[in-house]
Write a protein that holds these residues in place. Structure first.
Motif, PDB file in Angstrom:
ATOM      1  N   GLY A  40       0.801  -1.213   0.000  1.00 10.12           N
ATOM      2  CA  GLY A  40       0.000   0.000   0.000  1.00 10.12           C
ATOM      3  C   GLY A  40       0.838   1.269   0.000  1.00 10.12           C
ATOM      4  O   GLY A  40       2.059   1.234   0.102  1.00 10.12           O
ATOM      5  N   ARG A  41       0.145   2.399  -0.115  1.00  4.29           N
ATOM      6  CA  ARG A  41       0.838   3.675  -0.287  1.00  4.29           C
ATOM      7  C   ARG A  41       1.659   4.105   0.927  1.00  4.29           C
ATOM      8  O   ARG A  41       2.783   4.575   0.780  1.00  4.29           O
ATOM      9  N   ARG A  42       1.103   3.971   2.126  1.00  2.63           N
ATOM     10  CA  ARG A  42       1.810   4.496   3.302  1.00  2.63           C
ATOM     11  C   ARG A  42       3.149   3.788   3.500  1.00  2.63           C
ATOM     12  O   ARG A  42       4.169   4.439   3.751  1.00  2.63           O
ATOM     13  N   VAL A  43       3.141   2.479   3.386  1.00  2.00           N
ATOM     14  CA  VAL A  43       4.403   1.740   3.506  1.00  2.00           C
ATOM     15  C   VAL A  43       5.306   2.060   2.323  1.00  2.00           C
ATOM     16  O   VAL A  43       6.527   2.194   2.473  1.00  2.00           O
ATOM     17  N   GLY A  44       4.715   2.189   1.135  1.00  2.00           N
ATOM     18  CA  GLY A  44       5.502   2.541  -0.046  1.00  2.00           C
ATOM     19  C   GLY A  44       6.168   3.900   0.089  1.00  2.00           C
ATOM     20  O   GLY A  44       7.324   4.085  -0.302  1.00  2.00           O
ATOM     21  N   TYR A  45       5.450   4.854   0.667  1.00  2.00           N
ATOM     22  CA  TYR A  45       6.041   6.178   0.877  1.00  2.00           C
ATOM     23  C   TYR A  45       7.165   6.118   1.918  1.00  2.00           C
ATOM     24  O   TYR A  45       8.142   6.875   1.834  1.00  2.00           O
ATOM     25  N   ALA A  46       7.022   5.225   2.904  1.00  2.00           N
ATOM     26  CA  ALA A  46       8.101   5.056   3.884  1.00  2.00           C
ATOM     27  C   ALA A  46       9.353   4.531   3.200  1.00  2.00           C
ATOM     28  O   ALA A  46      10.473   4.984   3.470  1.00  2.00           O
ATOM     29  N   ALA A  47       9.176   3.557   2.297  1.00  2.00           N
ATOM     30  CA  ALA A  47      10.320   3.040   1.537  1.00  2.00           C
ATOM     31  C   ALA A  47      10.913   4.133   0.661  1.00  2.00           C
ATOM     32  O   ALA A  47      12.143   4.243   0.523  1.00  2.00           O
ATOM     33  N   THR A  48      10.054   4.958   0.075  1.00  2.00           N
ATOM     34  CA  THR A  48      10.516   6.074  -0.752  1.00  2.00           C
ATOM     35  C   THR A  48      11.353   7.048   0.068  1.00  2.00           C
ATOM     36  O   THR A  48      12.381   7.558  -0.401  1.00  2.00           O
ATOM     37  N   ALA A  49      10.916   7.321   1.307  1.00  2.00           N
ATOM     38  CA  ALA A  49      11.675   8.213   2.181  1.00  2.00           C
ATOM     39  C   ALA A  49      13.039   7.618   2.504  1.00  2.00           C
ATOM     40  O   ALA A  49      14.045   8.340   2.563  1.00  2.00           O
ATOM     41  N   GLY A  50      13.087   6.299   2.705  1.00  2.00           N
ATOM     42  CA  GLY A  50      14.374   5.648   2.950  1.00  2.00           C
ATOM     43  C   GLY A  50      15.301   5.764   1.765  1.00  2.00           C
ATOM     44  O   GLY A  50      16.498   6.041   1.906  1.00  2.00           O
ATOM     45  N   VAL A  51      14.746   5.557   0.567  1.00  2.00           N
ATOM     46  CA  VAL A  51      15.534   5.708  -0.660  1.00  2.00           C
ATOM     47  C   VAL A  51      16.069   7.137  -0.775  1.00  2.00           C
ATOM     48  O   VAL A  51      17.241   7.364  -1.096  1.00  2.00           O
ATOM     49  N   ALA A  52      15.206   8.114  -0.494  1.00  2.00           N
ATOM     50  CA  ALA A  52      15.605   9.524  -0.584  1.00  2.00           C
ATOM     51  C   ALA A  52      16.738   9.840   0.389  1.00  2.00           C
ATOM     52  O   ALA A  52      17.703  10.533   0.036  1.00  2.00           O
ATOM     53  N   LEU A  53      16.627   9.333   1.618  1.00  2.00           N
ATOM     54  CA  LEU A  53      17.681   9.582   2.601  1.00  2.00           C
ATOM     55  C   LEU A  53      18.989   8.945   2.143  1.00  2.00           C
ATOM     56  O   LEU A  53      20.059   9.554   2.287  1.00  2.00           O
ATOM     57  N   GLY A  54      18.913   7.733   1.599  1.00  2.00           N
ATOM     58  CA  GLY A  54      20.122   7.082   1.098  1.00  2.00           C
ATOM     59  C   GLY A  54      20.793   7.883  -0.003  1.00  2.00           C
ATOM     60  O   GLY A  54      22.009   8.085   0.005  1.00  2.00           O
ATOM     61  N   LEU A  55      19.986   8.366  -0.947  1.00  2.00           N
ATOM     62  CA  LEU A  55      20.537   9.183  -2.034  1.00  2.00           C
ATOM     63  C   LEU A  55      21.124  10.490  -1.501  1.00  2.00           C
ATOM     64  O   LEU A  55      22.159  10.963  -1.986  1.00  2.00           O
ATOM     65  N   ALA A  56      20.455  11.073  -0.504  1.00  2.00           N
ATOM     66  CA  ALA A  56      20.947  12.329   0.068  1.00  2.00           C
ATOM     67  C   ALA A  56      22.274  12.120   0.784  1.00  2.00           C
ATOM     68  O   ALA A  56      23.193  12.946   0.679  1.00  2.00           O
ATOM     69  N   ILE A  57      22.396  11.010   1.519  1.00  2.00           N
ATOM     70  CA  ILE A  57      23.647  10.732   2.228  1.00  2.00           C
ATOM     71  C   ILE A  57      24.792  10.566   1.243  1.00  2.00           C
ATOM     72  O   ILE A  57      25.885  11.119   1.438  1.00  2.00           O
ATOM     73  N   VAL A  58      24.543   9.805   0.181  1.00  2.00           N
ATOM     74  CA  VAL A  58      25.588   9.624  -0.837  1.00  2.00           C
ATOM     75  C   VAL A  58      25.940  10.958  -1.479  1.00  2.00           C
ATOM     76  O   VAL A  58      27.108  11.248  -1.755  1.00  2.00           O
ATOM     77  N   GLY A  59      24.927  11.801  -1.710  1.00  2.00           N
ATOM     78  CA  GLY A  59      25.190  13.125  -2.278  1.00  2.00           C
ATOM     79  C   GLY A  59      26.034  13.992  -1.360  1.00  2.00           C
ATOM     80  O   GLY A  59      26.944  14.698  -1.813  1.00  2.00           O
ATOM     81  N   LEU A  60      25.754  13.952  -0.059  1.00  2.00           N
ATOM     82  CA  LEU A  60      26.547  14.719   0.903  1.00  2.00           C
ATOM     83  C   LEU A  60      27.986  14.209   0.955  1.00  2.00           C
ATOM     84  O   LEU A  60      28.938  14.991   1.068  1.00  2.00           O
TER      85      LEU A  60
END
Length: 210
Positions: A40-60
């Motif tokens: 479902g969407r809520r869990v999917g958005y949580a996974a999306t947030a995790g992906v975003a944080l991972g990409l942000a950390i690599v970017g930093l």
């Protein structure tokens, strides 16, 4: 002013490139489609947030110059590369197993944390993301400006573009959840997505070899 205008033009080109890159099928796209369709969407958005944080950390890390160490260390690169491959295969196995067994539904809060961590780990173990920041992103900076500052802006731009596309994938795949109400159809779709994710893992292993 010339510097600002030059970088602004590069920024728009980088934004377009980021969107096109993220629209290309890859590990995040397939994984998030599986999560959205099955959880479902809520869990999917949580996974999306995790992906975003991972990409942000690599970017930093890229802005700090630390990803260059990974790129210049064949052993470290290979460790991260194969860890990412096996992690994707493990996720594919989990999706296949869920299609074969009656899965116990965990509390929503626990599921949100679990899939957030999975999204985060998937991208922290993705050396291709580090290579993108090292090999592609610097071409859009203006040499006479602050490279670190520009790298940070471009990194956040990429994360924002990727997150928007990932959220759209989750939303669309979650809409298809009604297709999973039929047990046989659910098993077929989940197994097909699991095989697709396993295929992506093998493609990832081939694409990231040096």
């Amino acid at each position: 002013m010339a510097l600002a205008e030059g970088f602004a033009q590069n920024w728009w080109l980088f934004l377009l490139s980021s969107i096109l890159i993220e629209l290309t099928p890859g590990p995040n796209m397939v994984y998030l489609a599986i999560v959205g369709a099955s959880q479902g969407r809520r869990v999917g958005y949580a996974a999306t947030a995790g992906v975003a944080l991972g990409l942000a950390i690599v970017g930093l890390l890229a802005a700090a110059g630390l990803t260059t160490v990974i790129n210049n260390s064949p052993a470290l690169y290979q460790i991260l590369r194969w860890a990412g491959v096996f992690y994707l295969l493990w996720l594919a196995y989990g999706a296949w197993r869920d299609a074969s067994e009656e899965v116990e539904h965990a509390p929503l809060g626990s599921s949100l944390r679990l899939f957030f961590r999975r999204g985060l780990i998937t991208n922290l173990l993705n050396p291709k993301a580090a290579v993108f920041y090292i090999a592609v992103l610097p071409g859009f900076t203006v040499p006479s400006g602050s490279v670190a500052g520009q790298t940070l802006i471009l990194s956040l731009t990429y994360v924002a573009a990727a997150t928007g596309i990932h959220a759209a994938i989750v939303t669309l795949s979650a809409q298809a959840r009604r297709l999973l109400e039929d047990e046989k159809r659910s098993r077929f779709i989940r197994r097909a997505l699991a095989l697709a994710l396993a295929g992506v893992a093998l493609w990832f292993a081939w694409k990231t070899q040096v």
